[in-house]
Design a protein around this motif. Structure first.
Motif, PDB file in Angstrom:
ATOM      1  N   UNK A 150       3.694 -16.647 -38.537  1.00  0.00           N
ATOM      2  CA  UNK A 150       4.100 -15.736 -39.604  1.00  0.00           C
ATOM      3  C   UNK A 150       5.331 -14.930 -39.199  1.00  0.00           C
ATOM      4  N   UNK A 151       5.377 -14.484 -37.942  1.00  0.00           N
ATOM      5  CA  UNK A 151       6.549 -13.756 -37.451  1.00  0.00           C
ATOM      6  C   UNK A 151       7.799 -14.620 -37.592  1.00  0.00           C
ATOM      7  N   UNK A 152       7.670 -15.894 -37.197  1.00  0.00           N
ATOM      8  CA  UNK A 152       8.808 -16.807 -37.291  1.00  0.00           C
ATOM      9  C   UNK A 152       9.197 -17.069 -38.742  1.00  0.00           C
ATOM     10  N   UNK A 153       8.200 -17.279 -39.606  1.00  0.00           N
ATOM     11  CA  UNK A 153       8.461 -17.580 -41.018  1.00  0.00           C
ATOM     12  C   UNK A 153       9.189 -16.435 -41.708  1.00  0.00           C
ATOM     13  N   UNK A 154       8.775 -15.197 -41.406  1.00  0.00           N
ATOM     14  CA  UNK A 154       9.381 -14.036 -42.050  1.00  0.00           C
ATOM     15  C   UNK A 154      10.672 -13.602 -41.367  1.00  0.00           C
ATOM     16  N   UNK A 155      10.962 -14.200 -40.199  1.00  0.00           N
ATOM     17  CA  UNK A 155      12.189 -13.864 -39.479  1.00  0.00           C
ATOM     18  C   UNK A 155      12.202 -12.452 -38.932  1.00  0.00           C
ATOM     19  N   UNK A 156      11.066 -11.971 -38.464  1.00  0.00           N
ATOM     20  CA  UNK A 156      10.953 -10.600 -37.978  1.00  0.00           C
ATOM     21  C   UNK A 156      11.280 -10.539 -36.486  1.00  0.00           C
ATOM     22  N   UNK A 157      12.173  -9.647 -36.070  1.00  0.00           N
ATOM     23  CA  UNK A 157      12.500  -9.540 -34.646  1.00  0.00           C
ATOM     24  C   UNK A 157      11.358  -8.914 -33.859  1.00  0.00           C
ATOM     25  N   UNK A 158      11.047  -9.485 -32.698  1.00  0.00           N
ATOM     26  CA  UNK A 158       9.963  -8.948 -31.891  1.00  0.00           C
ATOM     27  C   UNK A 158      10.456  -8.690 -30.474  1.00  0.00           C
ATOM     28  N   UNK A 210       1.155 -10.715 -21.894  1.00  0.00           N
ATOM     29  CA  UNK A 210       2.099 -11.392 -22.779  1.00  0.00           C
ATOM     30  C   UNK A 210       2.195 -10.812 -24.177  1.00  0.00           C
ATOM     31  N   UNK A 211       1.726  -9.589 -24.376  1.00  0.00           N
ATOM     32  CA  UNK A 211       1.762  -8.977 -25.708  1.00  0.00           C
ATOM     33  C   UNK A 211       3.200  -8.719 -26.156  1.00  0.00           C
ATOM     34  N   UNK A 212       3.403  -8.827 -27.470  1.00  0.00           N
ATOM     35  CA  UNK A 212       4.696  -8.513 -28.062  1.00  0.00           C
ATOM     36  C   UNK A 212       4.489  -7.571 -29.242  1.00  0.00           C
ATOM     37  N   UNK A 213       5.558  -6.860 -29.595  1.00  0.00           N
ATOM     38  CA  UNK A 213       5.532  -5.946 -30.740  1.00  0.00           C
ATOM     39  C   UNK A 213       6.666  -6.300 -31.690  1.00  0.00           C
ATOM     40  N   UNK A 214       6.576  -5.846 -32.908  1.00  0.00           N
ATOM     41  CA  UNK A 214       7.678  -6.025 -33.856  1.00  0.00           C
ATOM     42  C   UNK A 214       8.684  -4.907 -33.672  1.00  0.00           C
ATOM     43  N   UNK A 215       9.927  -5.285 -33.502  1.00  0.00           N
ATOM     44  CA  UNK A 215      10.997  -4.288 -33.452  1.00  0.00           C
ATOM     45  C   UNK A 215      11.098  -3.675 -34.852  1.00  0.00           C
TER      46      UNK A 215
END
Length: 546
Positions: A70-78, A108-113
């Motif tokens: 979903x992050x990739x599909x919406x193009x959201x920077x993380x 390995x956690x990531x957050x949305x910028x």
């Protein structure tokens, strides 16, 4: 009338609404709050503008494929969660914290910028105007045979909505406590709803913005644990943006909801003091953003506030994944998920499950599902159509298999059986399904004249065997989740948490029963061919004699 009414504007509800709209369905999305997002809540710092998450903060792309996609599909920077492997541990309020190195805790956690609310903004922006209804609090759900009637308290009035299908993408405990069902849900489902702890509902979180990341300048990661009896913040983490140009620390409170309420006036000072004690006096004054989820009536139920926290299972009780009222009513939300329950990944898993269930239901009601075409197309070969009907029957047996397991498990507990409870109950339940499958198979028509037999095996047999692979895996997953959420099994550790070795024993038993079924199914198909040959031979003899 709506095709589907979705109650709950969190991640599950938003994704499901988007998917159904893309399919051309008439959808309504109803949210009790005056905002979308549910427990996703990002606020902007007054000075820096830094987006700070007071709800879900992280996702793990290595183990959470749906949220990664979903992050990739919406193009959201993380961005990666800052974690250099150092942790401060404050065990004594009168001593300095101990530093521990070589211990990465975020795995390995990531957050949305820009904060997790970007999910909400991006998904909501793609919905048609007029689809979303805020400030609609669901009060009752009623089965009306060909549709479901919904009643909402909206502002100062009452709103009635009719929909062919309804998805309740809300915490199950809230539904059980606040919504009236007519007719009522069965007790097993209500018990599962009461047992589904609402993730983070009884917790509080703070994010504090600072002028600079003083802790990083001092060589610390921002990770810390406070475990003494006077702890205010139990866990602390770095909440800076990607390059730490804007600085912040986040923390989860160690105080219970009642204590937080008691200390509410002095809580800001206590949190500032805790940060300073861990990382130094430069952190005494920051810009605080605080969220106590236990005070949110659309998040936290009475049971969440008062009951002891259970061990997080990761998979919800499978009773929460059942369709009700002949496929018109579905429970959704992260707490119902088969995987990732309580996380954003679980919300997406629940949305996908319900999307598929609604697609199957549409096919049954005269849509264009693949099983409907295969079974109903008169031009399809009779064997393909019969195998399609058989596969559809097998696919529909997951709930029946679990019901059979639960019945046998309760019977074993009633007679005080103490060993191999799961193994015996599940094997008997699957054997019953296999027996029923043979009866279904015997009732189907096959053109055995087009079937080959090689070394005693009918060419139809692999098609009969194939659908059981998914069924057996799904049923075992359901049983594992059911056992982990069952209060009745809490006194049976080996059954409550099935070890890998125990699971393998169970799988071997089921595999042996499946092999017996396969041999019996093959014999049945060969017998159908033999019967046809005898009929043909009798016809020939009759023709010769006449």
């Amino acid at each position: 009338m709506l095709d589907t009414a979705i109650i709950g504007g969190g991640l599950c509800g938003l994704v499901l609404a988007r998917n159904l709209c893309r399919q051309g369905k008439v959808v309504g999305l109803f949210e009790a709050r005056k905002r979308l997002g549910g427990r996703i809540l990002s606020v902007a710092g007054a000075g820096s503008g830094l987006a700070m998450d007071l709800g879900p903060t992280w996702f793990w792309p290595d183990t959470q494929p749906l949220i990664k996609s979903l992050v990739a599909e919406l193009g959201l920077p993380d961005i990666a969660q800052h974690d250099d492997g150092s942790v401060l541990h404050l065990k004594d309020p009168d001593q300095a914290p101990e530093r521990i190195d070589g211990k990465k805790i975020h795995q390995g956690a990531r957050r949305l910028q820009g904060g997790m609310a970007q999910f909400v903004d991006a998904l909501a922006a793609g919905l048609p105007q007029g689809l979303t209804h805020l400030d609609h609090v669901l009060t009752s759900v009623r089965d009306r045979e060909d549709h479901v009637a919904l009643t909402f308290a909206a502002g100062d009035g009452i709103v009635e909505i009719a929909a062919r299908h309804v998805v309740l993408a809300l915490p199950p405990r809230l539904l059980e406590q606040q919504v009236r069902f007519e007719p009522d849900l069965d007790e097993a489902t209500r018990e599962a709803m009461r047992g589904a702890e609402t993730w983070m509902a009884a917790h509080a979180k703070v994010v504090i913005a600072y002028d600079r990341a003083f802790w990083r300048e001092a060589g610390h990661s921002g990770n810390a644990f406070v475990t003494h009896e006077k702890a205010v913040l139990g866990e602390i983490f770095d909440a800076c943006d990607g390059d730490a140009a804007t600085a912040a620390l986040g923390g989860f409170l160690a105080l219970s909801p009642d204590l937080r309420a008691s200390f509410s006036a002095g809580l800001p000072t206590l949190m500032d003091s805790q940060m300073a004690q861990v990382f130094g006096a430069t952190l005494e004054h920051g810009e605080q953003h605080f969220q106590d989820w236990a005070t949110e009536r659309h998040t936290c139920s009475a049971l969440d506030r008062t009951s002891a926290r259970a061990e997080h299972a990761g998979a919800a009780n499978p009773m929460l994944r059942r369709a009700h009222w002949n496929g018109k009513l579905y429970l959704g939300g992260s707490e119902t998920a088969a995987r990732g329950a309580g996380y954003l990944e679980g919300a997406l898993e629940a949305a996908r499950r319900i999307d598929l269930a609604l697609e199957r239901k549409s096919a049954e009601e005269g849509g264009s599902g693949s099983h409907s075409r295969a079974a109903g197309d008169a031009a399809a070969p009779i064997n393909a159509a019969s195998l399609a009907r058989f596969r559809a029957w097998v696919a529909a047996q997951q709930d029946a298999a679990l019901d059979g397991y639960r019945h046998r498990l309760n019977r074993g507990l009633a007679v005080q059986q103490r060993e191999q409870l799961t193994q015996r109950a599940l094997l008997e339940s699957m054997e019953e399904i296999f027996d029923q499958a043979l009866a279904i198979l015997d009732s189907l028509d096959f053109d055995v004249g087009a079937v080959t037999v090689e070394r005693g095996r009918s060419s139809l047999t692999p098609g009969v065997q194939q659908p059981f692979g998914d069924l057996m895996r799904s049923v075992l997953d359901d049983v594992i989740a059911f056992n982990r959420t069952s209060c009745a099994l809490s006194n049976f550790p080996d059954e409550h948490h099935l070890s890998g070795e125990y699971r393998q024993v169970i799988l071997r038993d089921i595999a042996a029963a499946w092999l017996e079924f396969s041999l019996a199914a093959n014999r049945l198909l060969l017998a159908k061919a033999d019967a046809r040959d005898r009929r043909l031979q009798a016809t020939r003899l009759t023709g010769v004699s006449s």
